[in-house]
Enzyme design. Structure first.
Site, PDB file in Angstrom:
ATOM      1  N   GLU A   1      63.258 -78.406  73.905  1.00  0.00           N
ATOM      2  CA  GLU A   1      62.809 -76.974  73.153  1.00  0.00           C
ATOM      3  C   GLU A   1      62.899 -75.971  74.094  1.00  0.00           C
ATOM      4  O   GLU A   1      62.811 -76.081  75.017  1.00  0.00           O
ATOM      5  CB  GLU A   1      61.355 -77.205  72.909  1.00  0.00           C
ATOM      6  CG  GLU A   1      60.953 -76.069  71.750  1.00  0.00           C
ATOM      7  CD  GLU A   1      59.407 -76.106  71.549  1.00  0.00           C
ATOM      8  OE1 GLU A   1      58.665 -76.926  72.030  1.00  0.00           O
ATOM      9  OE2 GLU A   1      59.230 -75.316  70.668  1.00  0.00           O
TER      10      GLU A   1
ATOM     11  N   GLU B   1      49.341 -81.126  73.143  1.00  0.00           N
ATOM     12  CA  GLU B   1      50.642 -81.852  72.895  1.00  0.00           C
ATOM     13  C   GLU B   1      50.403 -83.003  71.547  1.00  0.00           C
ATOM     14  O   GLU B   1      51.169 -83.196  71.036  1.00  0.00           O
ATOM     15  CB  GLU B   1      51.264 -82.416  74.110  1.00  0.00           C
ATOM     16  CG  GLU B   1      51.464 -81.212  75.163  1.00  0.00           C
ATOM     17  CD  GLU B   1      52.076 -79.950  74.696  1.00  0.00           C
ATOM     18  OE1 GLU B   1      52.849 -80.011  73.617  1.00  0.00           O
ATOM     19  OE2 GLU B   1      51.853 -78.921  75.156  1.00  0.00           O
TER      20      GLU B   1
HETATM   21  N1  TRP Z   1      56.461 -76.499  72.711  1.00  0.00           N
HETATM   22  C1  TRP Z   1      55.644 -76.557  73.883  1.00  0.00           C
HETATM   23  C2  TRP Z   1      54.109 -76.546  73.663  1.00  0.00           C
HETATM   24  O1  TRP Z   1      53.814 -75.357  73.429  1.00  0.00           O
HETATM   25  C3  TRP Z   1      56.158 -75.547  74.648  1.00  0.00           C
HETATM   26  C4  TRP Z   1      57.521 -75.671  75.580  1.00  0.00           C
HETATM   27  C5  TRP Z   1      57.624 -76.519  76.540  1.00  0.00           C
HETATM   28  C6  TRP Z   1      58.538 -75.007  75.814  1.00  0.00           C
HETATM   29  N2  TRP Z   1      58.485 -76.264  77.276  1.00  0.00           N
HETATM   30  C7  TRP Z   1      59.276 -75.254  76.954  1.00  0.00           C
HETATM   31  C8  TRP Z   1      59.199 -73.988  75.154  1.00  0.00           C
HETATM   32  C9  TRP Z   1      60.336 -75.060  77.388  1.00  0.00           C
HETATM   33  C10 TRP Z   1      60.407 -73.349  75.474  1.00  0.00           C
HETATM   34  C11 TRP Z   1      61.182 -73.977  76.629  1.00  0.00           C
HETATM   35  O2  TRP Z   1      53.606 -77.244  73.566  1.00  0.00           O
HETATM   36 ZN    ZN Z   2      52.534 -76.063  71.521  1.00  0.00          ZN
END
Ligand code: TRP
Ligand code: ZN
Length: 881
Positions: free
Chosen positions: A127, A305
Site C-alpha cells: 500500500e 489492522e
Molecule cells: N493501511 C495502513 C494502516 O492504516 C497504512 C500504511 C501502512 C501505509 N504502511 C503504509 C500507507 C505505507 C502508505 C504507505 O493501517
Molecule cells: Zn488503517
C-alpha cells in the site's frame, strides 16, 4: 525552483479497468540483490469497460526480462516498456494468460515500498502503490484477484517463508540448500494487500475459536529471542477478534492469521490479508521495557489492522480518493474497541487530543484537504490526520445524527451488500441513508469540504417566560482550492446545566423534542428556543465533541469553572479545564503579566483542586485534567505572528503558578498513588501511574532546584519503564546537571534495545534549548542512529521539529537548516519519510516575520536542491503555494 511538474490524479477521471485479473500465480525467487519474480496473470477484457483498449500495466524500478502471452514469448515490437508502464497495445479480446519475468533489488530498496530487507529479513509494503515495484500489474484497488504465491529462498538465510492465505505446500528444491513454500489466498484482493515475509524469524502461537466454532491458528513472527515480548500483542489480537464478533458481528475468515514484526517500516502497520506486517514498536512489549502508553498503542494498532479484515479487505476502496472509506471507519472501530477495553471518557479525551494536535492544524493550514479529496499529486501524502482522524469523527457524527440503532443496521447492510467489492464513500453513506430512512446528501458535504467549521453561540434568557434561546451560527474558513464554503449538516450535542449541577429537560418551545440532546444544525444561522427553563442554565456545548471550533460562546469564566466541577458530560468537564487554561495561556502570550492574572489563575487552581478531590472521578481521568495545553495547542489557537519563545514561556509560567498554588495537594497525590507490587499494564494501575506522573510533571515547576532533584529521585526509584520515561521527560525540560546524567545512564542500560534507544533520541531532541540543535546534529552521527530507519528519523528529527519549538524555531534559523538538510538527504533514500518530515514546516506562515522569512527561505532552498521526489515536492510546493 525545480522545473519538473508532477501531474495530479483526479477523481473525475476515474474509469473502470479495461481488463480484469482472475488469478495471479506468483513465483518469487529471493536473493538480496536480484530477486526474480515470475507473474502469471489469468486475464480477460471487461466488456463493460469498452473493447480494444490497450492493456497498460504499472511497474517501477525493475528489470524486465521476458513477456509471454499464452505461452508465446512476445518480441519487443509487441509491447512497450518505459520506466512507469508496460503496454500491450493490442491485447487479446478474449481470456488470456500473460506471463512476466522481472528482477528487483531488495537490498538496494531504501524506499521501504515494494520488496525490501529489514535487518537481513525480506518483507513487502504494497500500500498504496508498492506492488508495482515487485512486478508489472494493474496496480489499482478496484482490480481484485485470487493469489497463489510460491516463495523460494536459501533455507539457511530464510528458514521462514510466508505469504497471504493458507500454506499449500513446502519443501526442499534440490541439494543447493534452497527451499520453497506455496501459499494460496482464496479471497480476491487488490494487490496493495499482497504480502511476503521471509527470513530468520521465531514464532509465538495461539489459537482462537470463532463464534461459529471454527479454529483459527494465530502466529506472531519476530526476530529470534524476542518471543517473550509478544504476549500482549497476542492477547490484544484475541480481544479484538472477540470484540468484532460481539459488536459488529464480524467473524474471521481464514484458518490462519499471521503477524510479522520488522524494525524498518514507513508507518505503524499494514493490514495485508491474513499476514499483517508491523513496525515492531507496535508489537514488542514486556514489563521492564514498555510504558503504559506502549501497551495502549499496541492494543489499538493490533486491533486496527485486524479490523481492516472487514473494513478494508473484504470490502475495499474503489480508488485511492476513497481512502477514508477504510481508514476513517477502521479508526472509528479501533477507538470504540479501546473505549470498551478501558475508560470510555479517557479514550475520548485521547482521541480528541490527537485530532486537535494534528488534524486541526492541518485543516487550518496549506495542506488542508477534504476527507474525500478530488485530486492528489502523490497518494503517499494522503495518509493524513484528515483522512484517518477526521474520517473517524465523521463516522461518529453520522452515528450521532441517525442514532445508534440505525447506524448498526446501516453497518449490517454495508457488510451484506458490498462484501467482495471495491466501493466508494457514496456507497457507504447510501447504506446508512437506507437504514435511517433519511436523505444524507447534506451530511455528505463533510467528505467534500475541507476546513474546520467555526461555531458562534449566543444565548438569551427570559426568566418571566422561562424561555431560553440559543442562536448558533456556523462558518467554515476558506482552504486551498476551496474559497466558497457551504453550511454543514452538524449533529450538535448539548446540555443545559441547572444551578444544582443537573441537566434540565430539553423541550423546544414549538413542542419539538431534542433526541438524545442532539440539535441538528443545517443552516448558516439557527435559533432554538427551550421552554420551562426555571433559572439561567449554563450551556454545555458540543458534548462528547464534534470536529468543530467554538469561537464564541455565552459561557463565561465562572460558568466554565462550574462546568469543570459539574458537567454531566465527562468530556466537556475536561474540556472546560482545557479552555480555561488556554485562555490564561493566551493572556500570558499577549504579554499580560502573571501577577495581573493571578486572581484568575487562583480560581482555576481551586477548580482543578476540586476535580482532583472528586471521588467519583478515576485517576486516569484526573491525570488528563492535570495535562495542560502545550505549545502546539497555542500554535493552533493563534492565527499569526507567533513568537515561539513567548509561547513556550507562557506554558512554563502557568505551570509554575499552578504548581505553587497546588503544591500540597500534588505532593499528597504523588505519595498516595504509588503503585506497589509487580508491574501490570491493566487500566487501573496505569491510571494510578498516570496521575502520579502528571502530578510530578507539575510539581517540578514549583521550584527550579527542588524540581529537578525530585524528578531525578523519581528516575532513580523507577521500577518500570512508565515511571522511568515520565521522569526523563520531566528532566529533559529542566536545565540542571541531573538531566544529562540521567540520559547517559538510561542510554548505557538500554543501548541494545532499539525501541528504548528511540525513546532516548526523542528525550534528547525535546530539550528546550538552542543547544539542542547541536545535540541533534551530533546524534545524527551517533552509532545508534540511521537515517534509513524511519523510527529513528521520527524519534529524533520528528520530535525535534514537532515537540521542541524553542530549538526548532531558534531565531538563527539553524533549526530550519538542520531539518532542511535532513529532508534533502532522506529524500534520495526514502521519499515517503522525507515528505513526512517536510510537513513539519507547515505552520511557517503563522510565525513572526523574521522566522517566517527564514523558514520560507529554507523551504525554497530544499525545492531548489535538485531532483526532489514527487512526495517531497508535492508537500513543499503546497507549503509555499
Ligand atoms: N493501511 C495502513 C494502516 O492504516 C497504512 C500504511 C501502512 C501505509 N504502511 C503504509 C500507507 C505505507 C502508505 C504507505 O493501517
Ligand atoms: Zn488503517
Amino acid at each position: 525552483m525545480t522545473t519538473e511538474t508532477f501531474h495530479p490524479v483526479r477523481l473525475d477521471d476515474y474509469r473502470p479497468s479495461a481488463y480484469v485479473i482472475e488469478h495471479v500465480d506468483l513465483t518469487i525467487r529471493l536473493d538480496p540483490r536480484r530477486a526474480a519474480v515470475t507473474s502469471r496473470l489469468a486475464m480477460r477484457p471487461d466488456p463493460k469497460a469498452g473493447s480494444n483498449r490497450p492493456l497498460v500495466l504499472d511497474g517501477e524500478d525493475m528489470e524486465l526480462c521476458a513477456v509471454r502471452l499464452d505461452g508465446e514469448a512476445l518480441s519487443r515490437t509487441d509491447y512497450r516498456a518505459d520506466d512507469k508502464t508496460l503496454t500491450l497495445p493490442r491485447a487479446p479480446q478474449r481470456p488470456f494468460v500473460l506471463e512476466i519475468e522481472t528482477v528487483c533489488d531488495p537490498q538496494g530498496n531504501t524506499t521501504l515500498s515494494g520488496l525490501y530487507r529489514s535487518n537481513g529479513n525480506y518483507c513487502t509494503q504494497c500500500e498504496a502503490e508498492g506492488f508495482r515495484r515487485i512486478t508489472y500489474y494493474l496496480d489499482r484497488p478496484d482490480v481484485l484477484a485470487k493469489f497463489t504465491t510460491r516463495v523460494e529462498a536459501n533455507r539457511h538465510d530464510a528458514p521462514v517463508l510466508l505469504a497471504n492465505g493458507n500454506l499449500v505446500e513446502s519443501g526442499d528444491i534440490d541439494a543447493s540448500g534452497r527451499h520453497y513454500a506455496i501459499w494460496n489466498d482464496p479471497f480476491p484482493k487488490p494487490c496493495y494487500l499482497f504480502a511476503l515475509v521471509a527470513g530468520d524469524f521465531a514464532r509465538v502461537e495461539d489459537e482462537f475459536v470463532t463464534m461459529s466454532g471454527r479454529k483459527v491458528a494465530l502466529r506472531i513472527y519476530v526476530e529470534p529471542g524476542k518471543q517473550d515480548r509478544c504476549h500482549w500483542a497476542m492477547a490484544s489480537l484475541k480481544r479484538a477478534m472477540r470484540w468484532d464478533e460481539e459488536v459488529f458481528g464480524r467473524e474471521y475468515d481464514l484458518d490462519i492469521f499471521m503477524i510479522a514484526a520488522v524494525p524498518d517500516f514507513n508507518m505503524g502497520a499494514m493490514e495485508n490479508k491474513g499476514l499483517n506486517i508491523f513496525n515492531d514498536k507496535y508489537i514488542l512489549a514486556r514489563p521492564e521495557t514498555a510504558t503504559d502508553r506502549d501497551y495502549i498503542n499496541i492494543e489499538s494498532v493490533v486491533a486496527h489492522e485486524y479490523f481492516h479484515n472487514w473494513t478494508g479487505n473484504r470490502i475495499t476502496c474503489r480508488d485511492w480518493f476513497q481512502l477514508c472509506l477504510k481508514e476513517g471507519l477502521t479508526v472509528f472501530r479501533d477507538q470504540e474497541f479501546s473505549a470498551d477495553m478501558r475508560s470510555r471518557p479517557v479514550q475520548r479525551i485521547a482521541d480528541v487530543r490527537a485530532l486537535r494536535a494534528a488534524q486541526f492544524p492541518e485543516d487550518a493550514g496549506p495542506l488542508a484537504h477534504p476527507a474525500r479529496p478530488s485530486r492528489y499529486v502523490e497518494i503517499n501524502n494522503l495518509y493524513t490526520a484528515t483522512v484517518y482522524e477526521k474520517g473517524a469523527e465523521l463516522i461518529r457524527m453520522l452515528r450521532r445524527l441517525i442514532g445508534a440503532e440505525s447506524f448498526k443496521r446501516g453497518m449490517e447492510l454495508y457488510f451484506d451488500r458490498h462484501d467482495g467489492q471495491a466501493v466508494t464513500m457514496e456507497d457507504f453513506i447510501a447504506c446508512m441513508a437506507e437504514a435511517a430512512r433519511r436523505d444524507l446528501s447534506h451530511f455528505f458535504l463533510w467528505y467534500e469540504q475541507a476546513g474546520t467549521p467555526r461555531i458562534a453561540v449566543y444565548e438569551e434568557y427570559d426568566p418571566e417566560a422561562k424561555l431560553y434561546t440559543l442562536t448558533l451560527s456556523q462558518e467554515t474558513p476558506p482552504t486551498p482550492g476551496q474559497t466558497e464554503k457551504r453550511p454543514l449538516d452538524i449533529p450538535f450535542s448539548l446540555g443545559l446545566v441547572g444551578p444544582d449541577g443537573k441537566d434540565m429537560a430539553l423541550t423546544l418551545d414549538d413542542g419539538g423534542e431534542v433526541h438524545n440532546g442532539v440539535l441538528e444544525l443545517t443552516e448558516a444561522k439557527q435559533s432554538f428556543r427551550f421552554r420551562d427553563v426555571g433559572a439561567r442554565p449554563v450551556a454545555s456545548l458540543n458534548r462528547d465533541f464534534a470536529p468543530l471550533r467554538l469561537i464564541e460562546t455565552p459561557v463565561g469564566d465562572d460558568d466554565r469553572l462550574f462546568l469543570m466541577g459539574h458537567d454531566g458530560d465527562p468530556f466537556n468537564r475536561w474540556d472546560a479545564a482545557q479552555i480555561s487554561a488556554k485562555k490564561l495561556l493566551l493572556s500570558l502570550v499577549e504579554g499580560v503579566s502573571p501577577e495581573a492574572i493571578s486572581g484568575d489563575v487562583g480560581k482555576f487552581a481551586e477548580a482543578l483542586g476540586h476535580a482532583l478531590d472528586d471521588r467519583s472521578l478515576d485517576p486516569a481521568f484526573k491525570a488528563e485534567f492535570l495535562r495542560l495545553p502545550d505549545e502546539n495547542d497555542l500554535f493552533d489557537a493563534i492565527d499569526a505572528d507567533i513568537d515561539p519563545d513567548s509561547v513556550h514561556n507562557a506554558c512554563r509560567e502557568l505551570r509554575r503558578a499552578l504548581a505553587r498554588s497546588l503544591l500540597g495537594r500534588l505532593e499528597r497525590l504523588y505519595d498516595d498513588y504509588a503503585v506497589s507490587g509487580a508491574y501490570t499494564p491493566d487500566p487501573d494501575s496505569a491510571g494510578r501511574r498516570a496521575l502520579r506522573n502528571a502530578a510530578l510533571g507539575l510539581i517540578v515547576h514549583a521550584d527550579d532546584d527542588k524540581g529537578p532533584r525530585r524528578a531525578f529521585e523519581h528516575f532513580a526509584a523507577a521500577r518500570n519503564m512508565t515511571d522511568m520515561i515520565a521522569a526523563l521527560s520531566v528532566l529533559a525540560r529542566t536545565d540542571r546537571p541531573q538531566r544529562d546524567r540521567a540520559l547517559a545512564s538510561f542510554y548505557e542500560t538500554h543501548k541494545d534495545d532499539h525501541l528504548l534507544v528511540d525513546k532516548w533520541l526523542t528525550l534528547n531532541a525535546s530539550i528546550p534549548s538552542h543547544d539542542t540543535i547541536r545535540r541533534v546534529r551530533r546524534l545524527m552521527n551517533h552509532d545508534s542512529f540511521s537515517i534509513r530507519r524511519p523510527n529513528n528519523v521520527r524519534a529524533l528529527l520528528g520530535a525535534f521539529a514537532n515537540l521542541n519549538p524553542v530549538a526548532f524555531h531558534a531565531p538563527s534559523g539553524e533549526g530550519y537548516r538542520l531539518l532542511g538538510r535532513a529532508i534533502v538527504r532522506l529524500d534520495a533514500l526514502n521519499p515517503q519519510a522525507a515528505a513526512t518530515l517536510a510537513g513539519h514546516f507547515s505552520n511557517w506562515r503563522k510565525l513572526e516575520s523574521a522566522r517566517r522569512t527564514l523558514a520560507r527561505h529554507q523551504i525554497e532552498r530544499i525545492l531548489e536542491a535538485g531532483k526532489l521526489s514527487r512526495d517531497s515536492h508535492d508537500i513543499l510546493s503546497r507549503l509555499i503555494g
